[in-house]
Design an enzyme around this catalytic site. Structure first.
Site, PDB file in Angstrom:
ATOM      1  N   PRO A  16       7.476   4.887  -4.406  1.00  0.00           N
ATOM      2  CA  PRO A  16       7.637   5.908  -3.364  1.00  0.00           C
ATOM      3  C   PRO A  16       6.408   5.995  -2.472  1.00  0.00           C
ATOM      4  CG  PRO A  16       7.216   6.923  -5.500  1.00  0.00           C
ATOM      5  CD  PRO A  16       7.430   5.471  -5.754  1.00  0.00           C
ATOM      6  N   MET A  17       6.638   6.056  -1.176  1.00  0.00           N
ATOM      7  CA  MET A  17       5.524   6.225  -0.236  1.00  0.00           C
ATOM      8  C   MET A  17       5.940   7.216   0.847  1.00  0.00           C
ATOM      9  SD  MET A  17       3.976   2.378   0.185  1.00  0.00           S
ATOM     10  CE  MET A  17       5.557   1.580   0.394  1.00  0.00           C
ATOM     11  N   CYS A 101       0.062  12.695  -6.370  1.00  0.00           N
ATOM     12  CA  CYS A 101      -0.424  12.827  -4.993  1.00  0.00           C
ATOM     13  C   CYS A 101      -1.787  13.540  -4.981  1.00  0.00           C
ATOM     14  CB  CYS A 101       0.575  13.594  -4.137  1.00  0.00           C
ATOM     15  SG  CYS A 101      -0.032  13.802  -2.448  1.00  0.00           S
ATOM     16  N   LYS A 140       5.805  10.174 -12.512  1.00  0.00           N
ATOM     17  CA  LYS A 140       4.849   9.174 -12.022  1.00  0.00           C
ATOM     18  C   LYS A 140       3.480   9.840 -11.999  1.00  0.00           C
ATOM     19  CE  LYS A 140       4.018   5.879  -8.282  1.00  0.00           C
ATOM     20  NZ  LYS A 140       3.059   6.562  -7.388  1.00  0.00           N
ATOM     21  N   ASP A 203      -1.675  -2.313  -6.633  1.00  0.00           N
ATOM     22  CA  ASP A 203      -2.294  -3.574  -6.202  1.00  0.00           C
ATOM     23  C   ASP A 203      -1.477  -4.828  -6.519  1.00  0.00           C
ATOM     24  OD1 ASP A 203      -4.394  -1.815  -5.575  1.00  0.00           O
ATOM     25  OD2 ASP A 203      -5.376  -2.170  -7.499  1.00  0.00           O
ATOM     26  N   ARG A 226       2.510  -0.804  -1.229  1.00  0.00           N
ATOM     27  CA  ARG A 226       1.944  -1.384  -0.005  1.00  0.00           C
ATOM     28  C   ARG A 226       2.259  -2.862   0.140  1.00  0.00           C
ATOM     29  NH1 ARG A 226      -3.852   1.021  -1.238  1.00  0.00           N
ATOM     30  NH2 ARG A 226      -3.107   0.301  -3.271  1.00  0.00           N
TER      31      ARG A 226
HETATM   32  C1  LIG Z   1       1.300   5.805   2.434  1.00  0.00           C
HETATM   33  C2  LIG Z   1       1.473   6.066   0.977  1.00  0.00           C
HETATM   34  C3  LIG Z   1       2.245   7.134   0.583  1.00  0.00           C
HETATM   35  C4  LIG Z   1       2.449   7.366  -0.788  1.00  0.00           C
HETATM   36  N1  LIG Z   1       3.272   8.373  -1.151  1.00  0.00           N
HETATM   37  C5  LIG Z   1       3.593   8.545  -2.454  1.00  0.00           C
HETATM   38  C6  LIG Z   1       4.584   9.491  -2.861  1.00  0.00           C
HETATM   39  O1  LIG Z   1       5.184  10.183  -2.045  1.00  0.00           O
HETATM   40  N2  LIG Z   1       4.855   9.588  -4.190  1.00  0.00           N
HETATM   41  C7  LIG Z   1       4.211   8.828  -5.141  1.00  0.00           C
HETATM   42  O2  LIG Z   1       4.486   8.966  -6.333  1.00  0.00           O
HETATM   43  N3  LIG Z   1       3.283   7.927  -4.779  1.00  0.00           N
HETATM   44  C8  LIG Z   1       2.974   7.758  -3.470  1.00  0.00           C
HETATM   45  N4  LIG Z   1       2.078   6.783  -3.119  1.00  0.00           N
HETATM   46  C9  LIG Z   1       1.494   5.931  -4.164  1.00  0.00           C
HETATM   47  C10 LIG Z   1       2.300   4.637  -4.326  1.00  0.00           C
HETATM   48  O3  LIG Z   1       3.618   4.882  -4.781  1.00  0.00           O
HETATM   49  C11 LIG Z   1       1.618   3.653  -5.296  1.00  0.00           C
HETATM   50  O4  LIG Z   1       1.560   4.222  -6.577  1.00  0.00           O
HETATM   51  C12 LIG Z   1       0.199   3.302  -4.848  1.00  0.00           C
HETATM   52  O5  LIG Z   1       0.161   3.025  -3.460  1.00  0.00           O
HETATM   53  C13 LIG Z   1      -0.329   2.071  -5.599  1.00  0.00           C
HETATM   54  O6  LIG Z   1       0.578   1.017  -5.520  1.00  0.00           O
HETATM   55  P1  LIG Z   1       0.503  -0.178  -4.416  1.00  0.00           P
HETATM   56  O7  LIG Z   1      -0.849  -0.799  -4.518  1.00  0.00           O
HETATM   57  O8  LIG Z   1       1.640  -1.086  -4.821  1.00  0.00           O
HETATM   58  O9  LIG Z   1       0.724   0.447  -3.070  1.00  0.00           O
HETATM   59  C14 LIG Z   1       1.844   6.554  -1.758  1.00  0.00           C
HETATM   60  C15 LIG Z   1       1.041   5.488  -1.355  1.00  0.00           C
HETATM   61  C16 LIG Z   1       0.863   5.230  -0.011  1.00  0.00           C
HETATM   62  C17 LIG Z   1       0.031   4.061   0.407  1.00  0.00           C
END
Ligand SMILES: Cc1cc2nc3c(=O)[nH]c(=O)nc-3n(C[C@H](O)[C@H](O)[C@H](O)COP(=O)(O)O)c2cc1C
Length: 354
Positions: A16-17, A101, A140, A203, A226
Site C-alpha cells: 500500500p502506498m 505510517c 502491517k 527495498d 516503490r
Molecule cells: C509514497 C508512499 C506511501 C506509502 N503509504 C503507505 C500506506 O498508506 N500504508 C502502508 O502500510 N505503507 C505505506 N508505505 C510503505 C510501503 O508500503 C512500504 O512498506 C515501504 O515503502 C517499503 O517498501 P518498498 O521499498 O518496496 O517501497 C508507503 C510508502 C511510500 C513510498
C-alpha cells in the site's frame, strides 16, 4: 500463501502506498499479472466513520483485483471497529490495520506507527475489530517506533494472540522513516516466532532481491512498493521466474502503452487536473533509466492538458524507438499550474480528516 482460506498466489503483494495505490494504479498493475494481493491506500477511520466522501471513495476496487484488502489507520478503538465493519460491508476480502505510517499528523492521534509504542491500545483495537468482522484481520507493522527499541517480534506476538491472520513487516523504525535499509532479519525472527503467515517489505526492486529475501527469511510473502512504480512488471517477472520461465521483458511499446492506459484509467476515475498530477508521478518514476528519460520527465511535468500529455508521451516513445535523440518541447516554467509531482518517500502527503 494462504490467509485463512484466501489463496494469495503468487505470494506477492502490491504494497500500500498513500497517494499512489488508488484503484486506477492497482488495476493497471494487476492487469500486468503476478500480483497475489492488492491493498488500498491507507484510509482514515476518522474520515470513514464521518462519511467523508474521499475516504469512502478510497475503498473502491475492481472485481478482478480480488483478493483485495482495505487498510485503515487511526488510534481510536471504536472508530477502528466501525471502519472495519464498513470495509467488510463494501466487500473487501481482508481488513488490514496500518501500524507503520510515520507521518506526525497520523502518529499524533495514536494511529500508524504510534500503535507500536502503545501495545495495550493496539491490543484493544485488534480485539475490537476481530469481534466485529468475519473477514481475516491482518496488520502491517514497522521494526519499532524508536531506533533504540525494536519491538516488531513482540508486536507480532500480541497481534497473533488477538487473532490477526497475517503479519507484514517493513523493517525500518518510525524514527528511521525511509532512511537506511530495511532490516529483513526481523522478518526471519517473526516468521520463526508466530504461526500465521508472515511477509516482508522494503527495498525489493529486482527479481534477485525477492528470491534472496525468501531464501534468507523463509517468509511467506513479499510486498513491493516503490519498486513497482519503477517497474510495473516486477511481479510478473518474479512469477515467471518462480514458474521456471524466462522473465517477461517489456518492449518500448509496452512502456508507452502502460502510461497511456494509466492515463485512461485515471481520467475515468477523477477530474483532469489530479489525473495529470498522478500521471506525472508515475511517468517520473517509471522513466528513470530510459534514454532521454530525464528530459521527458521535465517535459511531462510542464504539461497542462490531457492532449499535451498524450502528444508528449507519443512523441517521446516515437523518438527513442527511432533511435533519435529526444529533445522534447516544453514551455518551461509553469509547473505550478498542474502541480509538481508530489514527493514519493512517505505517507506524509496523504490527507487525514480528523
Ligand atoms: C509514497 C508512499 C506511501 C506509502 N503509504 C503507505 C500506506 O498508506 N500504508 C502502508 O502500510 N505503507 C505505506 N508505505 C510503505 C510501503 O508500503 C512500504 O512498506 C515501504 O515503502 C517499503 O517498501 P518498498 O521499498 O518496496 O517501497 C508507503 C510508502 C511510500 C513510498
Amino acid at each position: 500463501m494462504k490467509i485463512r482460506d484466501i489463496v494469495i498466489n503468487p505470494p506477492l503483494v502490491l504494497s500500500p502506498m498513500a497517494g499512489v495505490t488508488d484503484v486506477a494504479f492497482r488495476g493497471l498493475l494487476k492487469r500486468r499479472g503476478g500480483i497475489g494481493l492488492t491493498v488500498s491506500e491507507f484510509i482514515s477511520v476518522e474520515g470513514l466513520t464521518r462519511n467523508n466522501p474521499k475516504s469512502k471513495r478510497q475503498m473502491r476496487f475492481y472485481d478482478y483485483e480480488r483478493p483485495f484488502a482495505v487498510q485503515i489507520f487511526g488510534g481510536q478503538p471504536e472508530r477502528m471497529r466501525i471502519a472495519a465493519e464498513m470495509a467488510e460491508e463494501v466487500g473487501a476480502d481482508i481488513l488490514d490495520v496500518n501500524c507503520g505510517c510515520p507521518a506526525p499528523k497520523v502518529v499524533k492521534h495514536g494511529g500508524g506507527s504510534g500503535l507500536l509504542r502503545d501495545l495495550p491500545r493496539l491490543e484493544t483495537i485488534l480485539k475490537g475489530i476481530k469481534q466485529a468482522i468475519t473477514i481475516p484481520l491482518t496488520i502491517k507493522i514497522r521494526a519499532g517506533y524508536y531506533d533504540n527499541h525494536i519491538n516488531a517480534v513482540e508486536t507480532a506476538k500480541v497481534a497473533e494472540q488477538c487473532g490477526v491472520e497475517h503479519i507484514a513487516l517493513h523493517g525500518r523504525t518510525k524514527e528511521q522513516g525511509y532512511k537506511g535499509r530495511a532490516d529483513w532479519d526481523l522478518v526471519r525472527q517473526i516468521k520463526e516466532t508466530v504461526k500465521v503467515p508472515v511477509s516482508g517489505s522494503g527495498d525489493v526492486v529486482t527479481i534477485e532481491d525477492a528470491f534472496a529475501r525468501w531464501r534468507e527469511t523463509k517468509c511467506d510473502g513479499i510486498l513491493i512498493g516503490r519498486g513497482a512504480m519503477a517497474n510495473p512488471w516486477i511481479f510478473r517477472q518474479i512469477e515467471d521466474t518462480l514458474a521456471g520461465r524466462e522473465p517477461f521483458q517489456p518492449t518500448l511499446a509496452d512502456k508507452r502503452d502502460i502510461l497511456l492506459e494509466y492515463f485512461e484509467l485515471l481520467r475515468a476515475d477523477m477530474p483532469e487536473l489530479p489525473a495529470i498530477g498522478r500521471m506525472k508521478q508515475l511517468a517520473g518514476q517509471f522513466t528513470r533509466g530510459l534514454t532521454g528519460g530525464s528530459r521527458f520527465r521535465q517535459v511531462i511535468y510542464h504539461s497542462h492538458s490531457v492532449s499535451e500529455v498524450l502528444e508528449r508521451i507519443e512523441d517521446y516513445f516515437e523518438t527513442i524507438a527511432a533511435g533519435r535523440t529526444y529533445i522534447g518541447e516544453s514551455d518551461g516554467d509553469a509547473m505550478s499550474d498542474t502541480g509538481e509531482a508530489p514527493a514519493l518517500d512517505s505517507c506524509e502527503a496523504a490527507t487525514v480528516e480528523v
